[in-house]
Motif scaffolding. Structure first.
Motif, short mmCIF file in Angstrom:
data_model
loop_
_atom_site.label_atom_id
_atom_site.label_comp_id
_atom_site.label_asym_id
_atom_site.label_seq_id
_atom_site.Cartn_x
_atom_site.Cartn_y
_atom_site.Cartn_z
N LEU A 56 -7.39 109.49 -23.59
CA LEU A 56 -6.63 109.27 -24.82
C LEU A 56 -5.14 109.52 -24.61
CD1 LEU A 56 -6.73 108.51 -27.79
CD2 LEU A 56 -7.20 110.91 -28.31
N GLU A 57 -4.82 110.47 -23.76
CA GLU A 57 -3.41 110.75 -23.45
C GLU A 57 -2.75 109.53 -22.82
OE1 GLU A 57 -0.12 113.42 -23.48
OE2 GLU A 57 -2.03 113.40 -24.52
N GLU A 58 -3.47 108.84 -21.93
CA GLU A 58 -2.95 107.62 -21.32
C GLU A 58 -2.67 106.56 -22.38
OE1 GLU A 58 -5.87 106.42 -18.41
OE2 GLU A 58 -5.98 108.46 -17.63
N LYS A 59 -3.57 106.42 -23.32
CA LYS A 59 -3.40 105.44 -24.40
C LYS A 59 -2.18 105.80 -25.26
CE LYS A 59 -6.83 103.14 -22.96
NZ LYS A 59 -6.47 102.14 -21.96
N ASN A 60 -1.99 107.09 -25.48
CA ASN A 60 -0.80 107.53 -26.23
C ASN A 60 0.49 107.15 -25.50
OD1 ASN A 60 -2.36 108.65 -28.28
ND2 ASN A 60 -2.36 110.69 -27.35
N PHE A 61 0.49 107.32 -24.17
CA PHE A 61 1.67 106.93 -23.39
C PHE A 61 1.88 105.42 -23.45
CE2 PHE A 61 0.90 110.97 -20.81
CZ PHE A 61 1.94 111.65 -21.41
N GLU A 62 0.81 104.65 -23.39
CA GLU A 62 0.92 103.19 -23.50
C GLU A 62 1.54 102.81 -24.84
OE1 GLU A 62 -2.81 101.15 -22.87
OE2 GLU A 62 -2.89 101.80 -20.77
N GLU A 63 1.08 103.44 -25.91
CA GLU A 63 1.62 103.15 -27.24
C GLU A 63 3.10 103.50 -27.33
OE1 GLU A 63 0.22 101.35 -29.64
OE2 GLU A 63 -1.40 101.11 -28.19
N LYS A 64 3.48 104.61 -26.73
CA LYS A 64 4.89 105.01 -26.71
C LYS A 64 5.73 103.95 -25.98
CE LYS A 64 8.44 107.93 -26.65
NZ LYS A 64 9.29 108.15 -27.77
N LEU A 65 5.24 103.49 -24.82
CA LEU A 65 5.96 102.45 -24.07
C LEU A 65 6.03 101.15 -24.86
CD1 LEU A 65 4.53 103.16 -20.51
CD2 LEU A 65 6.88 103.55 -21.27
N LYS A 66 4.93 100.80 -25.53
CA LYS A 66 4.91 99.57 -26.34
C LYS A 66 5.89 99.66 -27.50
CE LYS A 66 0.23 98.19 -25.23
NZ LYS A 66 -1.17 98.14 -25.64
N SER A 67 6.08 100.86 -28.02
CA SER A 67 7.04 101.01 -29.12
C SER A 67 8.47 100.84 -28.60
CB SER A 67 6.88 102.37 -29.80
OG SER A 67 7.38 103.42 -28.99
N LEU A 68 8.69 101.14 -27.33
CA LEU A 68 10.04 101.01 -26.75
C LEU A 68 10.32 99.59 -26.28
CD1 LEU A 68 10.03 104.34 -24.72
CD2 LEU A 68 11.31 103.87 -26.83
N ILE A 69 9.32 98.95 -25.64
CA ILE A 69 9.44 97.54 -25.22
C ILE A 69 8.11 96.87 -25.55
CG2 ILE A 69 10.00 95.91 -23.38
CD1 ILE A 69 11.24 98.10 -21.78
N PRO A 70 8.01 96.28 -26.73
CA PRO A 70 6.73 95.75 -27.21
C PRO A 70 6.19 94.54 -26.44
CG PRO A 70 8.40 95.76 -28.97
CD PRO A 70 9.06 96.22 -27.72
N ASN A 71 7.04 93.76 -25.83
CA ASN A 71 6.57 92.52 -25.19
C ASN A 71 6.08 92.73 -23.75
OD1 ASN A 71 9.22 93.12 -24.40
ND2 ASN A 71 9.67 90.99 -23.92
N VAL A 72 5.99 93.96 -23.30
CA VAL A 72 5.53 94.26 -21.94
C VAL A 72 4.07 94.72 -22.00
CG1 VAL A 72 5.83 95.85 -19.99
CG2 VAL A 72 7.83 94.79 -21.06
N PRO A 73 3.20 94.15 -21.14
CA PRO A 73 1.79 94.55 -21.12
C PRO A 73 1.58 95.85 -20.32
CG PRO A 73 2.15 92.78 -19.56
CD PRO A 73 3.47 93.02 -20.25
N TRP A 74 1.87 96.97 -20.94
CA TRP A 74 1.81 98.27 -20.27
C TRP A 74 0.37 98.69 -20.00
CZ3 TRP A 74 6.35 100.07 -18.65
CH2 TRP A 74 7.51 99.71 -19.35
N SER A 75 0.16 99.32 -18.86
CA SER A 75 -1.12 99.94 -18.52
C SER A 75 -0.79 101.29 -17.88
CB SER A 75 -1.90 99.07 -17.54
OG SER A 75 -3.05 99.77 -17.08
#
Length: 175
Positions: A56-75
């Motif tokens: 779940l921590e990884e998913k939280n980091f992904e969401e944080k990255l998506k909030s900063l650059i939404p058009n990037v497919p973060w994993s």
């Protein structure tokens, strides 16, 4: 690429790297003379935190990255737990995990240091990626199961359809 590196750095993750296709594909694009970057399915951000291995921590980091650059497919993946997912012995660090990626040309990572210098890790070297050669890492030649994983991945990725100069090496299985 620098914006992506800077954004990943902003998370202050321990032993973090952006790895795999983000690095390999850029090199191959340049070596093929492509004027635009090829599309990659995701941006692999890895880190190593043996204290908090909750997915779940990884998913939280992904969401944080998506909030900063939404058009990037973060994993985002914590390599301190990924050995379980990959059915491998525990990794000692992110670089150890990178060294056990299936292909040498993909076993690459980049990050920014505290002064925003680009740092590269290539535990299997850079000659294969520069020479457009896809070969298994040593780890993926050691068992029949890993040989099969490598060969299946090569077939699935079909990199030659995008990068026509790439030479794929198959494993002649002794098993």
């Amino acid at each position: 690429m620098m914006e992506i590196l800077d954004t990943a750095k902003s998370l202050n993750l321990p032993d973090w790297w952006i790895c795999a296709g983000f690095v390999r594909s850029k090199i191959w694009d340049v070596l093929h003379g492509f004027s635009e970057r090829t599309t990659i399915p995701d941006i692999d951000v890895i880190y190593f935190d043996s204290i908090n291995i909750d997915e779940l921590e990884e998913k939280n980091f992904e969401e944080k990255l998506k909030s900063l650059i939404p058009n990037v497919p973060w994993s985002v993946k914590n390599e301190a737990r990924m050995h379980v997912e990959n059915n491998m012995p525990p990794y000692s660090s992110s670089v150890d995990a990178i060294s056990k990626f299936p292909e040498t040309a993909t076993a690459l990572g980049v990050k920014l240091d505290e002064k925003d210098n680009v740092i590269v890790t290539a535990p299997c070297g850079i000659s294969d990626v520069i020479n457009l050669e896809v070969k298994p890492t040593l780890y993926f030649t050691e068992t029949e199961e890993r040989v099969e994983i490598y060969e299946e991945r090569i077939a699935k990725k079909n990199w030659k359809s995008t990068w026509y100069k790439v030479k794929v090496f198959h494993i002649k299985s002794p098993y």
